[in-house]
Structures are given as structure tokens and as C-alpha cells.
Write an enzyme that holds these catalytic residues in place. Structure first.
Site: not given
Ligand SMILES: NC(=O)c1ccc[n+]([C@@H]2O[C@H](COP(=O)([O-])OP(=O)(O)OC[C@H]3O[C@@H](n4cnc5c(N)ncnc54)[C@H](O)[C@@H]3O)[C@@H](O)[C@H]2O)c1
Ligand SMILES: [Zn+2]
Length: 379
Positions: A123, A145, A187, A246, A256, A261, A265, A268, A272, A284
Site C-alpha cells: 500500500r 507521475k 525538454e 518544472k 493537473e 501543468r 505540453n 507535445h 505525440h 519522443h
Molecule cells: N513521469 C513523468 O512525468 C514522465 C515525463 C516524461 C517522460 N516519462 C517517461 O520516461 C521514459 C523515457 O525516459 P528516458 O528517455 O530516460 O528513457 P530510458 O529510461 O529508456 O533510457 C534511455 C536509454 O538510456 C540508457 N541509459 C540510462 N542511463 C544511462 C547512462 N547514464 N549511460 C548510458 N546509458 C544510459 C537506458 O538503459 C536506455 O537504454 C518514457 O517511458 C516516458 O513515458 C515520464
Molecule cells: Zn515530453
């Protein structure tokens, strides 16, 4: 908390983000200031585990906290309920309980699934974000999030569960491939356009001398050529500034509900749609980059944005090796159709984020589907 901390607070939550160099090796001690418990689960993907888990586990052990490292495959596919179940089973097996906490060590994928697990395990237990991609440091680790994907779409299952602490160690970015680095810059440029004209011009080449040594007026290539310490100092300052942006927006509207917030976007809606039309073959940040060009063109028509500022945005995106045109193979009609399905259409009304000038943004109800179709056709 020391002076490196940025407070992120709002209705019912307050936590800190720490940005600096060499923080990974001190993570155990830093977390100890916030959390008790003699056990924790560290969730990492194969890459972040290989690169950073030893150092992190050691720092927890030195604080008499026994870590259990749980590895998941790298990539978006890992954000699934099946993976959530596997992680929870492994946590139970390791004796993790409600007095323990969960650490997410990796990019946004790890951050999103580990925070989701923390929000539902027994929980809810505390969560610590240790982002290791630029995107995770400036975007996904902040705001609470959490989420996993369904076959019907991304992030359809999730909760709001704020971390107890965010620890961003810029040294971890040394191993990040340029393609991943530029996802974070997309971003960052978005933040600059919607909230921080100074940062926009600091980042732009040929601009006035940067206030942030090492982060201003440079391209990705020239950044790679900088001495390590200058690069790190520049990144600390830049990440700091972006977390603050942020955090400011999220603090004012965590759930939101107020429309604030929504400004995050910017770029986006079309971004998207491009992701969908390209069947997620374009990352992305690249899609958002192209989407920001469309949003700038729509802003010229509907918000008095200038052509010169649009050109400055395009130049800055190019400077960070981000795309500004839609590749020919992406079906424009499919992209337009995807916009119509976007969740940002409330009650049939298009709520589109426009910028009247660099550093400002607002939600407009005046943007029409025809405006969006024209903007996509121009890309
Ligand atoms: N929660 C939120 O508010 C929010 C906001 C934006 C995006 N997201 C989510 O974030 C995700 C994308 O995140 P991301 O772009 O970090 O992608 P990711 O987590 O897939 O990382 C990208 C790649 O980099 C590698 N990696 C990570 N750290 C590394 C390092 N220091 N050196 C070498 N390689 C490394 C990972 O293994 C992966 O292959 C999506 O799922 C998206 O939906 C969430
Ligand atoms: Zn984004």
C-alpha cells in the site's frame, strides 16, 4: 539539507532534488537524512545496473542498509504490469517490507515503473529517484507521475506518488549516448520557450555571454570538447534551472487540475501525433522537437509570435542536433488523424499550448483543426 537542494513542494507534498557531481557514491548517506529502514530495493535496467549499481549498493551498505538489486530489461517494453508483478515478487522474496523503500536507478523508464511499484507495494512505501539520463533529471523524475503501459497505449496505468528525494549526479551522464542526451535537450528547450527567455538565449549560439559557464551558447559537439569539470559545472547549473522550472509548474498544479501543468505540453500535441504516425520509431524528444516547430508556426498565426523568434527556435533545436522537419516517410494524414484522438481535446474543444513570445506560454482555445493540419503539412 545542504544548499544544493531544490525544494519541490505543493499541496500535501514536500521533497528535495539534489544536483551535483559525485552524488552517487554519497547516495546512502543522503538518503539516510530522509529515510530509515534497514532494507531497500534498487530497481535498475541492465545498462544503469551495469554502470552504477555497484557504487550505489556500496553506499547503502556503508549506511547499514541492505540493498536488493532488481534488474529489468532496458527499454519502454519494461513498463508493463507483468514486469511490476515480477519486481514485487522479487521484493517479497528479498524480505523487503513496509518499513523499506524503493530506489529507481536509471532513465525515465526505470523512474516510472519503480515509482509505480513503490506506490502500490504494501500500500505504498517511499521512493527515491536516482535519474541517470538527462531527460529523467530535468523532466520525468520530477512531479510524482508514475506509470506503466497497456497494449492500448502508453502510461494508461499510474498513480501520483512523489519521491522522498531526487539525486541527480551529472557524472552519470558521461556514458549517455548523444541520441539520449538530445532527448533531454528537447525538454530543456521546451522549458526555455515556455518559461525562461534568459535560458533560451544563454543556450543559443552567438548569444550574449552565458551566465552559466559552460552551458551557454554551445552545441552538443562543442560541449563534448569542453574539459570535464567545465562540462559538469555547466550541466549542474542547467539541470538545476530546469528542475526549478518544472518544480514551479508542478507545485502549482500537481494533479493537473488548474491547467498550469498543461503548459508542459508545449510541442507535445503534434509531437505525440508524430510518435503515433511513425509507430514509435522516432524517439519522443525528436517528435517533440518537430512538434515545437509546428506549435511555433501556429503561435505566429494565433498568438502574435514573431517569425524571427520561430527562426531562433529552429536554430536552437538544430544546434542541439534535434530534427525540425518531419521525415518524408511519415504519413502526414496519419499524424493529423492522431491529433484528433489526443487527450488534450476537452469536450471537443482543442486546448493547444501557444507561445506569444519566447519565455511565455498559454493555453489557447482558438486553435482550429485546420491550423494544425496546415502546420503539419508545412513540416
Ligand atoms: N513521469 C513523468 O512525468 C514522465 C515525463 C516524461 C517522460 N516519462 C517517461 O520516461 C521514459 C523515457 O525516459 P528516458 O528517455 O530516460 O528513457 P530510458 O529510461 O529508456 O533510457 C534511455 C536509454 O538510456 C540508457 N541509459 C540510462 N542511463 C544511462 C547512462 N547514464 N549511460 C548510458 N546509458 C544510459 C537506458 O538503459 C536506455 O537504454 C518514457 O517511458 C516516458 O513515458 C515520464
Ligand atoms: Zn515530453
Amino acid at each position: 539539507m545542504n544548499s544544493d537542494a531544490i525544494e519541490i513542494s505543493g499541496d500535501g507534498f514536500c521533497y528535495f532534488a539534489l544536483v551535483g557531481r559525485g552524488l552517487l557514491a554519497r547516495a546512502g548517506e543522503l538518503v539516510r537524512h530522509q529515510l530509515g529502514g534497514d532494507r531497500c530495493a534498487i530497481i535498475a535496467d541492465e545498462t544503469s545496473a551495469r554502470l552504477f549499481a555497484n557504487r550505489l549498493c556500496e553506499s547503502f551498505r556503508s549506511q547499514k542498509c541492505s540493498p536488493r538489486l532488481i534488474r529489468i530489461p532496458a527499454g519502454e517494453k519494461s513498463k508493463s504490469l507483468t514486469q511490476v508483478e515480477k519486481i514485487c515478487d522479487e521484493m517479497i522474496e528479498a524480505g523487503v517490507d513496509r518499513s523499506s523503500f524503493v530506489v529507481g536507478l536509471g532513465g525515465g523508464v526505470v523512474g516510472d515503473i519503480s515509482s509505480f511499484v513503490a506506490s502500490i507495494f504494501e500500500r505504498g512505501v517511499p521512493h527515491v529517484q536516482i535519474p541517470t539520463t538527462l531527460l529523467a533529471m530535468v523532466d520525468s523524475s520530477i512531479g510524482g507521475k508514475t506509470g506503466v503501459n497497456l497494449s492500448a497505449g502508453k502510461n494508461l496505468i499510474g498513480t501520483i506518488h512523489h519521491p522522498a528525494l531526487i539525486i541527480a549526479d551529472v557524472e552519470t551522464l558521461e556514458s549517455l549516448p548523444p541520441r539520449e542526451l538530445r532527448q533531454g535537450y528537447a525538454e530543456i528547450i521546451k522549458h526555455a520557450i515556455i518559461r525562461d527567455a534568459d535560458m533560451f538565449y544563454d543556450l543559443s549560439s552567438g548569444a550574449k555571454q552565458s551566465k552559466v559557464e559552460g552551458s551557454g551558447g554551445i552545441s552538443l559537439k562543442s560541449q563534448r570538447d569542453l574539459p570535464v569539470s567545465a562540462r559538469h559545472d555547466g550541466l549542474v547549473a542547467l539541470i538545476w534551472r530546469n528542475i526549478a522550472i518544472k518544480a514551479g509548474i508542478v507545485s502549482a498544479d500537481a494533479r493537473e487540475l488548474l491547467g498550469k501543468r498543461a503548459l508542459l505540453n508545449f510541442g507535445h500535441t503534434v509531437g505525440h501525433a508524430i510518435e503515433h504516425a511513425a509507430e514509435f520509431r522516432i524517439p519522443h524528444g525528436d517528435c517533440v522537437s518537430i512538434g515545437m516547430v509546428a506549435a511555433c508556426n501556429i503561435s505566429i498565426k494565433r498568438a502574435g509570435f514573431s517569425v524571427e523568434e520561430r527562426d531562433a527556435v529552429v536554430a536552437l533545436l538544430k544546434q542541439f542536433e534535434l530534427p525540425t522537419r518531419l521525415p518524408d516517410e511519415v504519413d502526414r494524414k496519419k499524424a493529423v488523424a492522431a491529433v484528433a484522438h489526443d487527450k488534450k481535446f476537452v469536450g471537443g474543444e482543442i486546448r493547444f499550448v501557444v507561445t506569444p513570445r519566447i519565455g511565455e506560454a498559454r493555453v489557447s482555445n482558438e486553435v482550429t483543426m485546420a491550423d494544425i493540419r496546415d502546420a503539419i503539412a508545412e513540416l
